[in-house]
Design a protein around this motif. Sequence first.
Motif, PDB file in Angstrom:
ATOM      1  N   ALA A   1       0.837  -1.202   0.000  1.00  0.00           N
ATOM      2  CA  ALA A   1       0.000   0.000   0.000  1.00  0.00           C
ATOM      3  C   ALA A   1       0.873   1.254   0.000  1.00  0.00           C
TER       4      ALA A   1
ATOM      5  N   MET B   1       1.949   1.855  -3.461  1.00  0.00           N
ATOM      6  CA  MET B   1       0.908   2.497  -4.281  1.00  0.00           C
ATOM      7  C   MET B   1       0.874   4.005  -4.046  1.00  0.00           C
TER       8      MET B   1
ATOM      9  N   ALA C   1      -4.809   2.849  -3.499  1.00  0.00           N
ATOM     10  CA  ALA C   1      -3.947   2.624  -2.339  1.00  0.00           C
ATOM     11  C   ALA C   1      -4.738   2.744  -1.044  1.00  0.00           C
TER      12      ALA C   1
END
Length: 396
Positions: free
Chosen positions: A210, A213, A254
């Motif tokens: 994450a 992202m 994300a």
Amino acid sequence: MISFDSLHISLNRTLLLSIGLWPYQQSNLVRFQIVLLFAILTTCIIFQFTTFLTSKCTPDLFISVFSSALFFVTFVIQYTWFCINIKIVKCLLEQLLNMYNELTDEHEISIMKECGSYAKRYTIGLMLIFIIFVPVIILYPFWPHFLDILLFTNETLSRPPLSRIFVTEYFVDQKKYFYLILLHGNAALFVGLVTVLATGTLLIAYQQYACGMFRIASYRLEQALAVDTLRKGSLRNSLIYKKLIHAVDMHREAMRFSDSSISRFKVMFSFIIVVGVISASLNFFRLFQVLSFGYDAEELFLPLLSVIVYTSYVFVGDYVAQKVMDHNNDVFATAYNIQWYTASLNIQKMILFLLQRSTKIFSLNIAGLIVGSLEGAVTLLSTTLSYFTVLYSIRT
């Protein structure tokens, strides 16, 4: 096509396979493995509570039983919840893989590879700690015998009573079946610690990707309004719009992925927080008792281990959550620092809408109980110490 091996989760896969929680190989043998491991954990808890059937319930006995039993309950909660939600684990892995396969820019791919390597380092580091300390923990009751052998002393050492390590009632002669009872306790402890290691490192890997992202979203913002590109005038507004949309899409993806990897397990985390705080408070009190009223190494073992595992779990988890929040804030910092004033008025308005989004704080909230951050970790530990203080004042 990117495979799971490219996600640097081979170690996570091995750990999950060892406890039957890898979502892609759920055969009948694996289901039997899950039942067996679950039985080991639950029976260890049951045989601690059966002590109340044969012993007088005193405050000291209550604290001794609940401090150790609740420690194992946290293992059961985490193991059970991952078993129930194994399809969610699979879904999150596939979302991550699909997102990875859609990347075409070499720099964006390198960002994801870097974040994957960070996740792998977390896994390796925690595995090394596990490999080093678990044999010491399991063989802890036998260290006096090993020292006796190494020092060539002829003293006959008696086995420590099991009640000094953890209180149980198996309705059998505990001296006669000492090693079998100890084997059961060690097996439950080993399964529980592997469960925390396997599931915890997988959640860390989710959050590390994450973070990747968010970094890609920042990179796309920078590329959309690159200074040299704007000066050459080689990009039309429509192309800038497209790149900004791609950046916003990645930012939203994300946030969605990071929040999903936590919110799908928020009930589990809620139970772990409540049970963990109570267990840690009781174990802090037991540590205080042992250290204040006579040092006994056997009685010190399980409370100390429980406090260490609880503290490490809280700080590592909240530190990773804090990194996610920081990477999200970096996206808005990038949007503010790029030379948006050199773009057209319409593009400036789009960026202004993006900056307005920064007024709403993004955080990994666990069922409204706590926000995943370093501040949240301090709050949890402060709450634990507060309960310990209350318990100490009542007992004195």
